[in-house]
Design an enzyme around this catalytic site. Structure first.
Site, PDB file in Angstrom:
ATOM      1  N   TYR A   1       0.730  -1.679   0.056  1.00 39.73           N
ATOM      2  CA  TYR A   1       0.104   0.499  -0.371  1.00 39.73           C
ATOM      3  C   TYR A   1       1.256   1.474   0.267  1.00 39.73           C
ATOM      4  O   TYR A   1       2.086   1.006   0.214  1.00 39.73           O
ATOM      5  CB  TYR A   1      -1.299  -0.070   1.012  1.00 39.73           C
ATOM      6  CG  TYR A   1      -0.341   0.638   2.842  1.00 39.73           C
ATOM      7  CD1 TYR A   1       0.797  -0.724   2.908  1.00 39.73           C
ATOM      8  CD2 TYR A   1      -0.411   1.359   3.020  1.00 39.73           C
ATOM      9  CE1 TYR A   1       0.985  -0.529   4.707  1.00 39.73           C
ATOM     10  CE2 TYR A   1       0.230   1.969   4.444  1.00 39.73           C
ATOM     11  CZ  TYR A   1       1.474   0.581   4.704  1.00 39.73           C
ATOM     12  OH  TYR A   1       1.406   0.762   6.042  1.00 39.73           O
TER      13      TYR A   1
ATOM     14  N   ARG B   1       7.586   4.350  -4.454  1.00 44.49           N
ATOM     15  CA  ARG B   1       8.247   3.501  -3.786  1.00 44.49           C
ATOM     16  C   ARG B   1       7.005   1.760  -3.816  1.00 44.49           C
ATOM     17  O   ARG B   1       7.394   1.014  -3.631  1.00 44.49           O
ATOM     18  CB  ARG B   1       7.716   3.739  -2.034  1.00 44.49           C
ATOM     19  CG  ARG B   1       8.593   2.910  -1.177  1.00 44.49           C
ATOM     20  CD  ARG B   1       8.102   3.501   0.125  1.00 44.49           C
ATOM     21  NE  ARG B   1       6.962   3.998   0.431  1.00 44.49           N
ATOM     22  CZ  ARG B   1       6.764   4.823   2.244  1.00 44.49           C
ATOM     23  NH1 ARG B   1       7.994   5.218   2.289  1.00 44.49           N
ATOM     24  NH2 ARG B   1       5.415   5.160   1.977  1.00 44.49           N
TER      25      ARG B   1
ATOM     26  N   ARG C   1      -7.544 -20.749  -2.255  1.00 49.78           N
ATOM     27  CA  ARG C   1      -6.988 -20.300  -1.463  1.00 49.78           C
ATOM     28  C   ARG C   1      -5.434 -21.098  -1.621  1.00 49.78           C
ATOM     29  O   ARG C   1      -5.058 -22.401  -1.362  1.00 49.78           O
ATOM     30  CB  ARG C   1      -7.392 -20.309  -0.245  1.00 49.78           C
ATOM     31  CG  ARG C   1      -6.224 -19.640   1.510  1.00 49.78           C
ATOM     32  CD  ARG C   1      -7.259 -20.195   2.793  1.00 49.78           C
ATOM     33  NE  ARG C   1      -5.634 -19.441   3.452  1.00 49.78           N
ATOM     34  CZ  ARG C   1      -5.391 -20.027   3.810  1.00 49.78           C
ATOM     35  NH1 ARG C   1      -4.707 -21.759   3.621  1.00 49.78           N
ATOM     36  NH2 ARG C   1      -3.969 -19.845   4.867  1.00 49.78           N
TER      37      ARG C   1
ATOM     38  N   LYS D   1       6.838  -1.731   1.524  1.00 46.47           N
ATOM     39  CA  LYS D   1       4.995  -1.269   2.230  1.00 46.47           C
ATOM     40  C   LYS D   1       3.825  -2.429   2.471  1.00 46.47           C
ATOM     41  O   LYS D   1       2.906  -2.051   1.420  1.00 46.47           O
ATOM     42  CB  LYS D   1       5.290  -0.067   2.177  1.00 46.47           C
ATOM     43  CG  LYS D   1       4.255   0.984   2.872  1.00 46.47           C
ATOM     44  CD  LYS D   1       4.695   2.125   2.347  1.00 46.47           C
ATOM     45  CE  LYS D   1       3.267   3.525   2.731  1.00 46.47           C
ATOM     46  NZ  LYS D   1       3.722   2.985   4.829  1.00 46.47           N
TER      47      LYS D   1
ATOM     48  N   GLU E   1      12.000   2.045  14.353  1.00 46.41           N
ATOM     49  CA  GLU E   1      11.060   3.421  14.118  1.00 46.41           C
ATOM     50  C   GLU E   1       9.426   2.482  14.487  1.00 46.41           C
ATOM     51  O   GLU E   1       9.602   2.442  15.612  1.00 46.41           O
ATOM     52  CB  GLU E   1      10.477   3.103  12.450  1.00 46.41           C
ATOM     53  CG  GLU E   1       9.736   1.772  11.893  1.00 46.41           C
ATOM     54  CD  GLU E   1      10.420   1.186  10.801  1.00 46.41           C
ATOM     55  OE1 GLU E   1      10.057   2.745   9.579  1.00 46.41           O
ATOM     56  OE2 GLU E   1       9.908   0.504  10.680  1.00 46.41           O
TER      57      GLU E   1
ATOM     58  N   LEU F   1      11.309   0.945   7.114  1.00 45.82           N
ATOM     59  CA  LEU F   1      10.849   1.798   5.691  1.00 45.82           C
ATOM     60  C   LEU F   1      11.270   3.006   5.532  1.00 45.82           C
ATOM     61  O   LEU F   1      11.505   3.448   5.940  1.00 45.82           O
ATOM     62  CB  LEU F   1       9.238   2.119   6.376  1.00 45.82           C
ATOM     63  CG  LEU F   1       8.338   2.140   4.428  1.00 45.82           C
ATOM     64  CD1 LEU F   1       8.137   0.895   3.832  1.00 45.82           C
ATOM     65  CD2 LEU F   1       7.410   2.945   5.508  1.00 45.82           C
TER      66      LEU F   1
HETATM   67  N1  PMP Z   1       7.233   3.178   9.093  1.00 48.34           N
HETATM   68  C1  PMP Z   1       6.461   3.529   8.308  1.00 48.34           C
HETATM   69  C2  PMP Z   1       6.767   1.608   9.711  1.00 48.34           C
HETATM   70  C3  PMP Z   1       5.047   3.370   8.298  1.00 48.34           C
HETATM   71  O1  PMP Z   1       4.135   2.557   8.218  1.00 48.34           O
HETATM   72  C4  PMP Z   1       5.122   4.350   7.632  1.00 48.34           C
HETATM   73  C5  PMP Z   1       4.052   4.747   7.068  1.00 48.34           C
HETATM   74  N2  PMP Z   1       3.683   4.501   5.596  1.00 48.34           N
HETATM   75  C6  PMP Z   1       6.791   5.649   7.543  1.00 48.34           C
HETATM   76  C7  PMP Z   1       7.360   4.469   8.341  1.00 48.34           C
HETATM   77  C8  PMP Z   1       6.906   6.763   7.191  1.00 48.34           C
HETATM   78  O2  PMP Z   1       7.112   6.863   5.965  1.00 48.34           O
HETATM   79  P1  PMP Z   1       5.923   8.218   5.265  1.00 48.34           P
HETATM   80  O3  PMP Z   1       6.435   8.961   5.355  1.00 48.34           O
HETATM   81  O4  PMP Z   1       6.275   7.633   3.751  1.00 48.34           O
HETATM   82  O5  PMP Z   1       4.510   7.920   5.067  1.00 48.34           O
END
Ligand code: PMP
Length: 291
Positions: free
Chosen positions: A33, A52, A100, A149, A182, A207
């Site tokens: 996503y 991305r 499935r 992602k 994070e 990410l």
């Molecule tokens: N880390 C994670 C695990 C996330 O889900 C997100 C947001 N989707 C971010 C960092 C921040 O990414 P962005 O700045 O692209 O929203």
């Protein structure tokens, strides 16, 4: 309120927008996503989000459901039909619908795509940022490929809920070495005593946030030095400032970490300045946002 959603080629009323019970996203979290901020009706940093998305799909060997220009048209149409000026557009692509089976579906099975948009007034985020937010730490129990992602977000969901139940707003994951990776849906930053911005390198454990990437440019243009290295909870608690970044939060000051106030417990001046500068930067860089 969301009024319409795009689902596999159709713009449907939001209440009636559904996917098949054997969608791979539903059964295996086999999908990816993106979330893009909308400001003044424009998609912020669209090109970076699309790059991305392509990377996430490539890493999982899911095909792009349509060309990037076509996807841009669909996203804008969803934004328009939902009358969103300030808010978020959400886009999800899964490996499609198939009986499935853990194995990939038959060659040629089309990927599924859903696009939604919702209003989220920027004033709400601004008033949160004026107070700052609390963060708790939780062990990072995710898989190694957090650079993709994926919609497989169970550890993130549990971490965010744990934060709420502890009276906090976000949870920061901590790796086996005691270093912050994070947030549950955000990238983590601190400011050192001498005003340097510190954030973990994107090579492992996080990410590569688009807001993080753009903030590098914003901060450098404003004369800040950035150090990409891991930091611990103890270092963050003793830092001059802490904050996190995401398309959904822009730059959000952190004022408390695991119950300890950061500095004087008020939002930091640097985080507040970077928050202000972020949109000024986006506004003067239309080539980046392809608005
Ligand atoms: N880390 C994670 C695990 C996330 O889900 C997100 C947001 N989707 C971010 C960092 C921040 O990414 P962005 O700045 O692209 O929203």
């Amino acid at each position: 309120m969301s009024r319409f959603a795009y689902v596999n080629g159709l713009y449907l009323r939001h209440a009636e927008a559904v996917v098949h019970v054997e969608d791979r996203g539903y059964q295996f979290a086999d999908g990816v996503y993106e979330v893009c901020e909308i400001r003044n009706g424009r998609l912020i940093d669209e090109a970076l989000h699309m790059a991305r998305l392509e990377r996430s799909l490539r890493e999982l060997r899911i095909t792009m459901p349509m060309s990037l220009p076509a996807l841009g048209v669909v996203m804008r149409e969803v934004v328009r039909r939902n009358r969103v000026r300030e808010g978020l557009v959400y886009l999800q692509v899964t490996r499609g619908v198939a009986p499935r089976n853990h194995l990939f579906p038959a060659e040629g099975t089309p990927p599924s795509i859903v696009v939604t948009a919702k209003s989220a007034p920027s004033r709400a985020g601004d008033s949160k940022a004026e107070k700052g937010v609390s963060v708790i730490s939780v062990p990072d129990n995710r898989w190694e490929r957090v650079d993709i992602k994926t919609v497989s977000l169970l550890p993130n969901v549990l971490a965010k809920q744990a934060a709420k139940e502890a009276g906090a707003y976000e949870a920061w994951f901590v790796d086996a070495d005691g270093m912050v990776t994070e947030g549950s849906s955000t990238n983590a930053w601190i400011v050192t005593a001498d005003g340097k911005l510190v954030t973990r390198p994107a090579e492992s454990g996080i990410l590569r946030g688009i807001t993080r990437t753009v903030l590098f440019e914003v901060a450098k243009a404003a004369g800040y030095r950035i150090e990409e290295r891991p930091f611990s909870i103890a270092e963050a608690q003793a830092a001059r400032e802490a904050f996190f970044t995401a398309a959904t939060a822009v730059v959000m000051p952190v004022v408390e970490l695991d119950g300890k106030p950061i500095a004087n417990g008020a939002p930091g001046t640097i985080a507040t300045e970077l928050r202000r500068r972020f949109h000024e930067f986006a506004a003067v860089a239309p080539a980046r946002s392809h608005g």
